[in-house]
Design a protein around this motif. Structure first.
Motif, PDB file in Angstrom:
ATOM      1  N   ASN A 107     -19.615  32.568  47.747  1.00 31.34           N
ATOM      2  CA  ASN A 107     -19.796  32.824  49.187  1.00 31.34           C
ATOM      3  C   ASN A 107     -21.251  33.196  49.497  1.00 31.34           C
ATOM      4  N   THR A 108     -21.820  34.032  48.661  1.00 35.21           N
ATOM      5  CA  THR A 108     -23.192  34.500  48.901  1.00 35.21           C
ATOM      6  C   THR A 108     -24.179  33.338  48.750  1.00 35.21           C
ATOM      7  N   LEU A 109     -23.981  32.534  47.711  1.00 34.14           N
ATOM      8  CA  LEU A 109     -24.894  31.408  47.483  1.00 34.14           C
ATOM      9  C   LEU A 109     -24.765  30.357  48.588  1.00 34.14           C
ATOM     10  N   GLN A 110     -23.544  30.150  49.059  1.00 30.65           N
ATOM     11  CA  GLN A 110     -23.353  29.183  50.152  1.00 30.65           C
ATOM     12  C   GLN A 110     -24.066  29.644  51.417  1.00 30.65           C
ATOM     13  N   ALA A 111     -23.943  30.918  51.707  1.00 28.37           N
ATOM     14  CA  ALA A 111     -24.623  31.457  52.895  1.00 28.37           C
ATOM     15  C   ALA A 111     -26.139  31.327  52.722  1.00 28.37           C
ATOM     16  N   ALA A 112     -26.619  31.542  51.498  1.00 22.58           N
ATOM     17  CA  ALA A 112     -28.063  31.410  51.226  1.00 22.58           C
ATOM     18  C   ALA A 112     -28.505  29.955  51.382  1.00 22.58           C
ATOM     19  N   ARG A 113     -27.683  29.052  50.879  1.00 21.45           N
ATOM     20  CA  ARG A 113     -27.990  27.617  51.023  1.00 21.45           C
ATOM     21  C   ARG A 113     -28.095  27.242  52.498  1.00 21.45           C
ATOM     22  N   ASP A 114     -27.108  27.673  53.295  1.00 19.13           N
ATOM     23  CA  ASP A 114     -27.070  27.288  54.704  1.00 19.13           C
ATOM     24  C   ASP A 114     -28.264  27.867  55.469  1.00 19.13           C
ATOM     25  N   ALA A 115     -28.740  29.031  55.013  1.00 19.91           N
ATOM     26  CA  ALA A 115     -29.875  29.653  55.716  1.00 19.91           C
ATOM     27  C   ALA A 115     -31.154  28.836  55.524  1.00 19.91           C
ATOM     28  N   VAL A 155     -16.147  37.365  31.020  1.00 15.30           N
ATOM     29  CA  VAL A 155     -15.906  35.951  31.356  1.00 15.30           C
ATOM     30  C   VAL A 155     -16.495  35.648  32.736  1.00 15.30           C
ATOM     31  N   THR A 156     -16.262  36.549  33.697  1.00 12.32           N
ATOM     32  CA  THR A 156     -16.821  36.288  35.040  1.00 12.32           C
ATOM     33  C   THR A 156     -18.343  36.322  35.007  1.00 12.32           C
ATOM     34  N   LYS A 157     -18.922  37.175  34.181  1.00 12.11           N
ATOM     35  CA  LYS A 157     -20.389  37.252  34.141  1.00 12.11           C
ATOM     36  C   LYS A 157     -20.971  35.975  33.537  1.00 12.11           C
ATOM     37  N   TYR A 158     -20.276  35.421  32.527  1.00 17.31           N
ATOM     38  CA  TYR A 158     -20.744  34.145  31.976  1.00 17.31           C
ATOM     39  C   TYR A 158     -20.635  33.060  33.048  1.00 17.31           C
ATOM     40  N   ALA A 159     -19.529  33.104  33.794  1.00 14.07           N
ATOM     41  CA  ALA A 159     -19.356  32.128  34.877  1.00 14.07           C
ATOM     42  C   ALA A 159     -20.392  32.358  35.981  1.00 14.07           C
ATOM     43  N   VAL A 160     -20.766  33.607  36.214  1.00 12.70           N
ATOM     44  CA  VAL A 160     -21.795  33.886  37.234  1.00 12.70           C
ATOM     45  C   VAL A 160     -23.080  33.146  36.880  1.00 12.70           C
ATOM     46  N   GLU A 161     -23.451  33.215  35.596  1.00 12.12           N
ATOM     47  CA  GLU A 161     -24.719  32.554  35.245  1.00 12.12           C
ATOM     48  C   GLU A 161     -24.566  31.029  35.187  1.00 12.12           C
ATOM     49  N   ARG A 162     -23.455  30.551  34.611  1.00 14.02           N
ATOM     50  CA  ARG A 162     -23.314  29.083  34.493  1.00 14.02           C
ATOM     51  C   ARG A 162     -23.055  28.448  35.863  1.00 14.02           C
ATOM     52  N   LEU A 167     -24.717  25.673  40.786  1.00 13.59           N
ATOM     53  CA  LEU A 167     -24.668  25.530  42.244  1.00 13.59           C
ATOM     54  C   LEU A 167     -26.058  25.672  42.855  1.00 13.59           C
ATOM     55  N   CYS A 168     -26.832  26.599  42.325  1.00 14.03           N
ATOM     56  CA  CYS A 168     -28.193  26.758  42.865  1.00 14.03           C
ATOM     57  C   CYS A 168     -28.981  25.465  42.645  1.00 14.03           C
ATOM     58  N   GLY A 169     -28.753  24.802  41.499  1.00 13.43           N
ATOM     59  CA  GLY A 169     -29.406  23.514  41.249  1.00 13.43           C
ATOM     60  C   GLY A 169     -29.007  22.484  42.297  1.00 13.43           C
ATOM     61  N   TRP A 171     -28.007  23.037  45.263  1.00 12.87           N
ATOM     62  CA  TRP A 171     -28.295  23.456  46.629  1.00 12.87           C
ATOM     63  C   TRP A 171     -29.769  23.802  46.873  1.00 12.87           C
ATOM     64  N   GLY A 172     -30.609  23.469  45.923  1.00  9.28           N
ATOM     65  CA  GLY A 172     -32.038  23.700  46.125  1.00  9.28           C
ATOM     66  C   GLY A 172     -32.439  25.162  46.136  1.00  9.28           C
ATOM     67  N   LEU A 173     -31.641  25.997  45.460  1.00  6.79           N
ATOM     68  CA  LEU A 173     -31.983  27.429  45.355  1.00  6.79           C
ATOM     69  C   LEU A 173     -32.567  27.673  43.968  1.00  6.79           C
ATOM     70  N   ASP A 174     -33.689  28.366  43.910  1.00  9.38           N
ATOM     71  CA  ASP A 174     -34.366  28.620  42.635  1.00  9.38           C
ATOM     72  C   ASP A 174     -33.784  29.896  42.026  1.00  9.38           C
ATOM     73  N   ALA A 175     -33.040  29.757  40.925  1.00 10.60           N
ATOM     74  CA  ALA A 175     -32.314  30.916  40.384  1.00 10.60           C
ATOM     75  C   ALA A 175     -32.698  31.224  38.944  1.00 10.60           C
ATOM     76  N   VAL A 176     -32.611  32.502  38.621  1.00 14.36           N
ATOM     77  CA  VAL A 176     -32.763  32.984  37.246  1.00 14.36           C
ATOM     78  C   VAL A 176     -31.602  33.930  36.985  1.00 14.36           C
ATOM     79  N   ALA A 177     -30.984  33.824  35.799  1.00  8.54           N
ATOM     80  CA  ALA A 177     -29.880  34.726  35.451  1.00  8.54           C
ATOM     81  C   ALA A 177     -30.378  35.793  34.481  1.00  8.54           C
ATOM     82  N   ALA A 178     -30.120  37.056  34.840  1.00 10.16           N
ATOM     83  CA  ALA A 178     -30.493  38.185  33.977  1.00 10.16           C
ATOM     84  C   ALA A 178     -29.264  38.657  33.224  1.00 10.16           C
ATOM     85  N   ARG A 179     -29.319  38.585  31.900  1.00 12.43           N
ATOM     86  CA  ARG A 179     -28.258  39.196  31.087  1.00 12.43           C
ATOM     87  C   ARG A 179     -28.626  40.666  30.905  1.00 12.43           C
TER      88      ARG A 179
END
Ligand SMILES: NC(=O)c1ccc[n+]([C@@H]2O[C@H](COP(=O)([O-])OP(=O)(O)OC[C@H]3O[C@@H](n4cnc5c(N)ncnc54)[C@H](O)[C@@H]3O)[C@@H](O)[C@H]2O)c1
Length: 335
Positions: A107-115, A155-162, A167-169, A171-179
């Motif tokens: 939801n958050t990434l979609q809202a960011a994409r739309d903005a 499991v959700t945290k692994y899914a958060v990064e993958r 999705l950021c790829g 949707w043109g969002l530049d993302a970095v995942a911090a473990r």
């Protein structure tokens, strides 16, 4: 100036991040379940040069999130809202964990994409993604060590990064995942959504109450802790870097704290003389739940150095700083 959105910004990591962002003059939007930041954050943050807005809402509600982006220009997002479920909660409320940690992220990434204004997303993954591997590898490397999460949270945290990077790829969002490694320090409190508070906060509370605690027998299991001020410096490095050298990076102290836990406990004993501690005798049950019973590998920090970041707080510096925080009144950490 573009604003920075921090979902879960009234939580432990969030408050530290928000404080640092406000300290450098940013316009920060905190989105979370809390109607206001806990005391004394409103008073302290008002003295900082940045501008703060607190918006109450649920990341499971896409419409509320979309509304946050309306009439504001948001340039960066830390989608940090999460439920850090222990075994009982993951068994009882699996949908809550999945809905907040994953659906809330999407939801958050979609809202960011739309903005269309967001230039960086910092995804909150966790050392929990290493799971089984943490017991089989002495060093936990982002590439070489397989992610085998055990808990539903992991499991959700692994899914958060993958899923987040995927999705950021798209949707043109530049993302970095911090473990993010297991963290302690100022502003930690019980949000009701993280089932196990850090060992360091639980020990500090016992020390301030003047208790006598029995800890597990020596040797304690290997475990790396991260001081939250180091973590925040790492998160800011991920926000600021123009061209991320990596898309997944550990943010952790990178060393085993087990051999220095006795020193940490002695610091507490000296500051709070009614506090006492000792190792359990054979067959005796410790009075304080340790965070781990098996030794874990430590998270590698070489990749993080490529972002120009390295942890600066050793145990002595972290404990000195944290005790200063614990003694500053009022603060929300003692409960
Ligand atoms: N604390 C650690 O040691 C650690 C380690 C690894 C990763 N992380 C990650 O860092 C992030 C922050 O964790 P934390 O330790 O500060 O947790 P926390 O429990 O202190 O804070 C979580 C915040 O998320 C918000 N939240 C939860 N559900 C929500 C919902 N449905 N809608 C809106 N807001 C909601 C809460 O209001 C709270 O402010 C999380 O993504 C977590 O996975 C933390």
């Amino acid at each position: 100036m573009d604003a920075i959105l921090v979902t879960g910004g009234a939580g432990f990591v969030g408050l530290n991040l928000v404080e640092a962002l406000l300290g450098r003059g940013e316009h920060v939007l905190v989105f979370g379940q809390e109607a206001a930041l806990p005391e004394p954050a409103p008073t302290r943050f008002a003295r900082l040069s940045g501008r703060l807005e607190v918006i109450q809402g649920d990341v499971r509600d896409a419409d509320t999130l979309r509304a946050v982006f309306k009439n504001r220009r948001i340039g960066a997002v830390f989608p940090f809202a999460a439920v850090t479920a222990g075994p009982a909660r993951e068994a009882a409320e699996p949908h809550l964990v999945l809905d907040v940690n994953l659906k809330g992220l999407v939801n958050t990434l979609q809202a960011a994409r739309d903005a269309g204004t967001v230039r960086r997303v910092v995804l909150p993954s966790s050392g929990a993604v290493y799971g089984e591997s943490a017991y089989a590898h002495p060093v936990l490397d982002e590439v070489a060590t397989p992610a085998v999460p055990i808990t539903l949270y992991g499991v959700t945290k692994y899914a958060v990064e993958r899923a987040g990077l995927r999705l950021c790829g798209h949707w043109g969002l530049d993302a970095v995942a911090a473990r993010i490694g297991a963290t302690f320090g100022p502003w930690e409190r019980d949000t009701g959504l993280r089932d196990t508070l850090s060992l360091h906060l639980r020990l500090a509370r016992a020390a301030m109450r003047g208790e006598a605690v029995v800890i597990p027998p020596a040797p304690l299991p290997a475990y790396d802790w991260t001081y939250v001020k180091d973590l925040v410096a790492g998160l800011l490095a991920l926000l600021d870097v123009e061209e991320p050298p990596h898309r997944v990076v550990n943010l952790a102290s990178g060393f085993d704290w087990a051999p220095v836990m006795a020193d940490c406990l002695e610091v507490l004993r000296q500051r709070f003389p009614r506090f006492a501690w000792r190792h359990a005798a054979p067959g005796e049950t410790p009075t304080i739940a340790w965070n781990e019973s098996r030794p874990r590998g430590v998270m590698a920090v070489q990749r993080a150095a490529d972002f120009g970041w390295r942890p600066r707080f050793g145990p002595a510096e972290a404990y000195a700083d944290n005790i200063g925080w614990l003694l500053a009144k009022p603060h929300p950490g003692l409960g």
